[in-house]
Design an enzyme around this catalytic site. Structure first.
Site, PDB file in Angstrom:
ATOM      1  N   HIS A  81     -21.375 -24.509 -39.788  1.00 23.87           N
ATOM      2  CA  HIS A  81     -22.607 -24.320 -39.021  1.00 23.87           C
ATOM      3  C   HIS A  81     -23.447 -23.238 -39.682  1.00 23.87           C
ATOM      4  O   HIS A  81     -22.963 -22.466 -40.487  1.00 23.87           O
ATOM      5  CB  HIS A  81     -22.321 -24.002 -37.550  1.00 23.87           C
ATOM      6  CG  HIS A  81     -21.542 -22.760 -37.319  1.00 23.87           C
ATOM      7  ND1 HIS A  81     -20.187 -22.666 -37.570  1.00 23.87           N
ATOM      8  CD2 HIS A  81     -21.916 -21.552 -36.851  1.00 23.87           C
ATOM      9  CE1 HIS A  81     -19.763 -21.448 -37.255  1.00 23.87           C
ATOM     10  NE2 HIS A  81     -20.795 -20.743 -36.825  1.00 23.87           N
ATOM     11  N   HIS A  83     -24.967 -20.416 -38.815  1.00 27.03           N
ATOM     12  CA  HIS A  83     -25.144 -19.039 -38.353  1.00 27.03           C
ATOM     13  C   HIS A  83     -25.115 -18.058 -39.522  1.00 27.03           C
ATOM     14  O   HIS A  83     -24.460 -18.299 -40.540  1.00 27.03           O
ATOM     15  CB  HIS A  83     -24.058 -18.656 -37.354  1.00 27.03           C
ATOM     16  CG  HIS A  83     -24.191 -19.340 -36.048  1.00 27.03           C
ATOM     17  ND1 HIS A  83     -23.197 -19.322 -35.111  1.00 27.03           N
ATOM     18  CD2 HIS A  83     -25.198 -20.068 -35.500  1.00 27.03           C
ATOM     19  CE1 HIS A  83     -23.583 -19.999 -34.044  1.00 27.03           C
ATOM     20  NE2 HIS A  83     -24.797 -20.473 -34.262  1.00 27.03           N
ATOM     21  N   ASP A  85     -23.570 -15.456 -40.061  1.00 30.78           N
ATOM     22  CA  ASP A  85     -22.273 -14.905 -40.455  1.00 30.78           C
ATOM     23  C   ASP A  85     -21.425 -15.916 -41.227  1.00 30.78           C
ATOM     24  O   ASP A  85     -20.404 -15.558 -41.789  1.00 30.78           O
ATOM     25  CB  ASP A  85     -21.505 -14.399 -39.235  1.00 30.78           C
ATOM     26  CG  ASP A  85     -21.267 -15.472 -38.187  1.00 30.78           C
ATOM     27  OD1 ASP A  85     -22.164 -16.307 -37.973  1.00 30.78           O
ATOM     28  OD2 ASP A  85     -20.193 -15.470 -37.561  1.00 30.78           O
ATOM     29  N   HIS A  86     -21.849 -17.177 -41.279  1.00 31.84           N
ATOM     30  CA  HIS A  86     -21.047 -18.215 -41.935  1.00 31.84           C
ATOM     31  C   HIS A  86     -21.686 -18.811 -43.180  1.00 31.84           C
ATOM     32  O   HIS A  86     -20.987 -19.159 -44.116  1.00 31.84           O
ATOM     33  CB  HIS A  86     -20.777 -19.372 -40.951  1.00 31.84           C
ATOM     34  CG  HIS A  86     -19.743 -19.048 -39.941  1.00 31.84           C
ATOM     35  ND1 HIS A  86     -18.529 -19.673 -39.906  1.00 31.84           N
ATOM     36  CD2 HIS A  86     -19.738 -18.149 -38.925  1.00 31.84           C
ATOM     37  CE1 HIS A  86     -17.813 -19.181 -38.909  1.00 31.84           C
ATOM     38  NE2 HIS A  86     -18.533 -18.256 -38.307  1.00 31.84           N
TER      39      HIS A  86
END
Length: 108
Positions: A81, A83, A85-86
């Site tokens: 996904h 986001h 942070d990813h």
């Protein structure tokens, strides 16, 4: 019935850990309410590997991943996904490794 969350985890930022026979993990130093202690980046396989959710675009974290991937051939960078942070390190990691990034509707 309550979900039994495991809240104790021993690790060092930037150090690759074997979490199962075919899975290793590097945790990014980005702790917070959504990431808990930091984003877990997973390296799947040995020799030819895939990297799942490479994490934030952070120079120290990128260098840690490069060290963890030394001697490996990265065949895929997978993003679950989009986001922050990813997914931000997906394109730089894939360019460094010379492979493709696979993501659906992530803007990567």
């Amino acid at each position: 019935m309550a979900i039994p969350y495991v809240r104790e985890i021993e690790f060092e930022y930037g150090i690759v850990e074997q979490v199962s026979p075919l899975i290793r993990r590097v945790i990014a130093n980005n702790p917070g309410p959504f990431t808990y202690v930091g984003t877990g980046v997973y390296i799947i396989g040995h020799g030819e590997v895939a990297v799942i959710d490479p994490g934030p675009e952070d120079a120290e974290h990128f260098e840690a991943l490069k060290r963890a991937l030394e001697g490996e051939t990265v065949t895929h960078v997978l993003v679950t996904h989009g986001h922050s942070d990813h997914s931000p390190l997906a394109t730089p990691l894939a360019q460094w490794a010379g492979c493709k990034t696979y993501a659906k509707n992530c803007g990567v």
